[in-house]
Write a protein that holds these residues in place. Sequence first.
Motif, PDB file in Angstrom:
ATOM      1  N   GLU A 425      29.678-101.424 -27.349  1.00 39.86           N
ATOM      2  CA  GLU A 425      30.932-101.517 -28.162  1.00 39.86           C
ATOM      3  C   GLU A 425      30.651-101.494 -29.513  1.00 39.86           C
ATOM      4  O   GLU A 425      31.438-101.269 -30.342  1.00 39.86           O
ATOM      5  N   ALA A 426      29.456-102.313 -29.730  1.00 43.27           N
ATOM      6  CA  ALA A 426      29.089-102.311 -31.101  1.00 43.27           C
ATOM      7  C   ALA A 426      28.463-100.965 -31.737  1.00 43.27           C
ATOM      8  O   ALA A 426      28.089-101.114 -32.940  1.00 43.27           O
ATOM      9  N   GLY A 427      28.391 -99.855 -30.944  1.00 45.10           N
ATOM     10  CA  GLY A 427      27.806 -98.666 -31.395  1.00 45.10           C
ATOM     11  C   GLY A 427      26.244 -98.422 -31.082  1.00 45.10           C
ATOM     12  O   GLY A 427      25.693 -97.650 -31.814  1.00 45.10           O
ATOM     13  N   ASP A 428      25.626 -99.345 -30.573  1.00 46.73           N
ATOM     14  CA  ASP A 428      24.189 -99.320 -30.255  1.00 46.73           C
ATOM     15  C   ASP A 428      23.921 -98.995 -29.137  1.00 46.73           C
ATOM     16  O   ASP A 428      23.666 -99.499 -28.104  1.00 46.73           O
ATOM     17  N   ASP A 429      23.959 -97.415 -28.950  1.00 50.79           N
ATOM     18  CA  ASP A 429      23.704 -96.645 -27.500  1.00 50.79           C
ATOM     19  C   ASP A 429      22.332 -97.083 -26.761  1.00 50.79           C
ATOM     20  O   ASP A 429      22.039 -97.251 -25.781  1.00 50.79           O
ATOM     21  N   ASP A 430      21.171 -96.879 -27.781  1.00 52.99           N
ATOM     22  CA  ASP A 430      19.908 -97.079 -27.696  1.00 52.99           C
ATOM     23  C   ASP A 430      19.578 -98.692 -27.055  1.00 52.99           C
ATOM     24  O   ASP A 430      19.070 -98.679 -26.129  1.00 52.99           O
ATOM     25  N   GLY A 431      20.217 -99.506 -27.622  1.00 55.11           N
ATOM     26  CA  GLY A 431      20.237-100.911 -27.365  1.00 55.11           C
ATOM     27  C   GLY A 431      20.767-101.119 -25.930  1.00 55.11           C
ATOM     28  O   GLY A 431      20.320-101.831 -25.394  1.00 55.11           O
ATOM     29  N   ALA A 432      21.984-100.466 -25.849  1.00 54.96           N
ATOM     30  CA  ALA A 432      22.684-100.656 -24.573  1.00 54.96           C
ATOM     31  C   ALA A 432      21.890-100.254 -23.486  1.00 54.96           C
ATOM     32  O   ALA A 432      21.668-100.827 -22.421  1.00 54.96           O
ATOM     33  N   ALA A 433      21.490 -99.105 -23.538  1.00 55.58           N
ATOM     34  CA  ALA A 433      20.682 -98.259 -22.444  1.00 55.58           C
ATOM     35  C   ALA A 433      19.332 -99.229 -22.307  1.00 55.58           C
ATOM     36  O   ALA A 433      19.016 -99.371 -20.980  1.00 55.58           O
ATOM     37  N   ALA A 435      19.120-102.382 -22.625  1.00 55.83           N
ATOM     38  CA  ALA A 435      19.598-103.523 -21.902  1.00 55.83           C
ATOM     39  C   ALA A 435      19.746-103.275 -20.255  1.00 55.83           C
ATOM     40  O   ALA A 435      19.559-104.153 -19.462  1.00 55.83           O
ATOM     41  N   TRP A 436      20.512-102.049 -20.094  1.00 60.34           N
ATOM     42  CA  TRP A 436      20.777-101.615 -18.764  1.00 60.34           C
ATOM     43  C   TRP A 436      19.570-101.371 -17.986  1.00 60.34           C
ATOM     44  O   TRP A 436      19.329-101.526 -16.817  1.00 60.34           O
ATOM     45  N   ARG A 437      18.408-100.747 -18.662  1.00 60.05           N
ATOM     46  CA  ARG A 437      17.205-100.288 -17.823  1.00 60.05           C
ATOM     47  C   ARG A 437      16.719-101.759 -17.428  1.00 60.05           C
ATOM     48  O   ARG A 437      15.994-101.937 -16.270  1.00 60.05           O
ATOM     49  N   CYS A 438      16.727-102.879 -18.226  1.00 55.23           N
ATOM     50  CA  CYS A 438      16.248-104.108 -18.120  1.00 55.23           C
ATOM     51  C   CYS A 438      17.002-104.814 -16.670  1.00 55.23           C
ATOM     52  O   CYS A 438      16.294-105.388 -15.722  1.00 55.23           O
ATOM     53  N   ARG A 459      18.691 -91.823 -27.244  1.00 57.79           N
ATOM     54  CA  ARG A 459      17.327 -91.285 -27.780  1.00 57.79           C
ATOM     55  C   ARG A 459      16.088 -91.833 -27.354  1.00 57.79           C
ATOM     56  O   ARG A 459      15.015 -91.062 -27.215  1.00 57.79           O
ATOM     57  N   SER A 460      16.053 -93.073 -26.947  1.00 53.67           N
ATOM     58  CA  SER A 460      14.901 -93.929 -26.653  1.00 53.67           C
ATOM     59  C   SER A 460      15.193 -94.211 -24.953  1.00 53.67           C
ATOM     60  O   SER A 460      16.111 -94.158 -24.413  1.00 53.67           O
ATOM     61  N   ALA A 461      13.765 -94.068 -24.383  1.00 50.04           N
ATOM     62  CA  ALA A 461      13.886 -94.410 -22.982  1.00 50.04           C
ATOM     63  C   ALA A 461      13.354 -95.638 -22.730  1.00 50.04           C
ATOM     64  O   ALA A 461      12.774 -96.243 -21.473  1.00 50.04           O
ATOM     65  N   ALA A 462      13.183 -96.608 -23.961  1.00 42.22           N
ATOM     66  CA  ALA A 462      12.556 -97.935 -23.656  1.00 42.22           C
ATOM     67  C   ALA A 462      13.568 -98.900 -22.942  1.00 42.22           C
ATOM     68  O   ALA A 462      14.837 -98.626 -22.909  1.00 42.22           O
ATOM     69  N   VAL A 463      12.692 -99.945 -22.537  1.00 43.56           N
ATOM     70  CA  VAL A 463      13.426-101.311 -21.745  1.00 43.56           C
ATOM     71  C   VAL A 463      13.373-102.183 -22.979  1.00 43.56           C
ATOM     72  O   VAL A 463      12.306-102.268 -23.604  1.00 43.56           O
TER      73      VAL A 463
END
Length: 471
Positions: A425-433, A435-438, A459-463
């Motif tokens: 919702e804050a526009g941080d798609d990488d951060g959202a992904a 968090a969901w991977r965690c 863009r990132s596949a990070a946890v």
Amino acid sequence: MTRSAPGPRRWPPPAGAAALVLAVIAAYTGALAGPFQFDDWWSIVDNPSVHSLSGWWQALPGIRPLLKLVNTLNWLATPHASGFRVVAIVLHATNALLLWALLRRWLPVLAPRSPRPAFAAFAVALLFALHPAATEVVTYASGRSLLLSTTCMLAMLLAMPGPHTAAHTAPNAGAKPRRGSGVLAAAWFAAALAVRETAVVAPLAWLLLARCGGLGWRQALRPLAASAGVLAVAAIALAATPGYHVFFARSLEARPPGEQLLGQLEAHAWLLSAPLPGRVLDIDPDLQVPAALAARHLLLLAGLAGTTAIAWWQRRQRPWIGFALAWYLLMLAPANSLLPRFDLGNDRHLYPALAGPLLLPALMLAALRLRAAAALLAILALAAGLRTGQRNHDYRSELALWQATITTSPGKARAWTNLGIARREAGDDDGAAAAWRCALALDPDYRQAAWNLATLAPRSAAVDPGCPQQR
């Protein structure tokens, strides 16, 4: 069991009432700027049955009709989160005043050895008003059911006869309650049930108060006649409401009885820490059903047994001990006893129960010299108020709330999932992904996180680096 008691307690003085209200305003003003949170979206913001009186009416019959009506009226007055918080702050201040009035009436007989029961009553009300564990009920709009049902339950208890009816009266005989008090109390009881079904304990709360306060069984039971009729009607309405059938069916499917008992030992070990200084607040605590009894559970059971023994031994000289313990357990019983629920425990369920444990510090303060007692109470109130203000700061945004939650519940998949939603919702798609991977690393079967992650192309596949699985 009868004790001599003074005449009727007058209502709290205006100066003290103003001080209580100002204390609540000071502690909760910072919450007004925060948005709706978590369950607020489906229960209020995106719920058409809350947006008009016709929508509310068409949703009947359903569970908690009075709560939904109050939410509807609130929405019609203002659909902003600040408007809901203003109403919640008013209700919380009202509850503090009602609790003060109730204890001013009853503490002289519950604590007959206290030199200043009126001071102790004010101390309980002030600490209740500022206690940080109340923030989830006041600041979180979806917690309003406990807030409003507590208002109705306290009003019911105040409508009942006071301890003066037992003065110089033999048990089970004598003084009659004022005319109409039982009917008025029954009306408040009906309102409480229409807000939240856990208010079913209100008549038992009256019996506890009356018996610990010295009224005989007949005196205690007589004013409950009308409330018994309300309870019978409520039982019929519950049986005829499909929503309650689904509610109880899902609850009973949550876990078997043995696991429920172990889970509630874990929950109470956590809940009992709430009145303690420095207790960490958490909107989504990571409480799990333990595999077996642990040392903390045995310590909890030993403490409960010891306190019960002391309460029985001191039942005549210090009946407040038994009252405080029983009040705490009774107020938590509907949500934290035999009936399973998805979450083992939440801060908001402590709200009406807090009055019991707070009697101990209040009466300890009342035993001191007045100046020392007032100074210590001011220090405690200031500390509690500052902690409440700090906790309200966590509600300033969804992102802030869930960031605070994962610091206290880092191993809970739902907390990480909600943090991901807030980041998106804050526009941080990488951060959202991340968090969901965690969340999925913690619980591979957590479908909400998997669905959310599937909607993004980050863009990132990070946890997330804060994920416990990354350590």
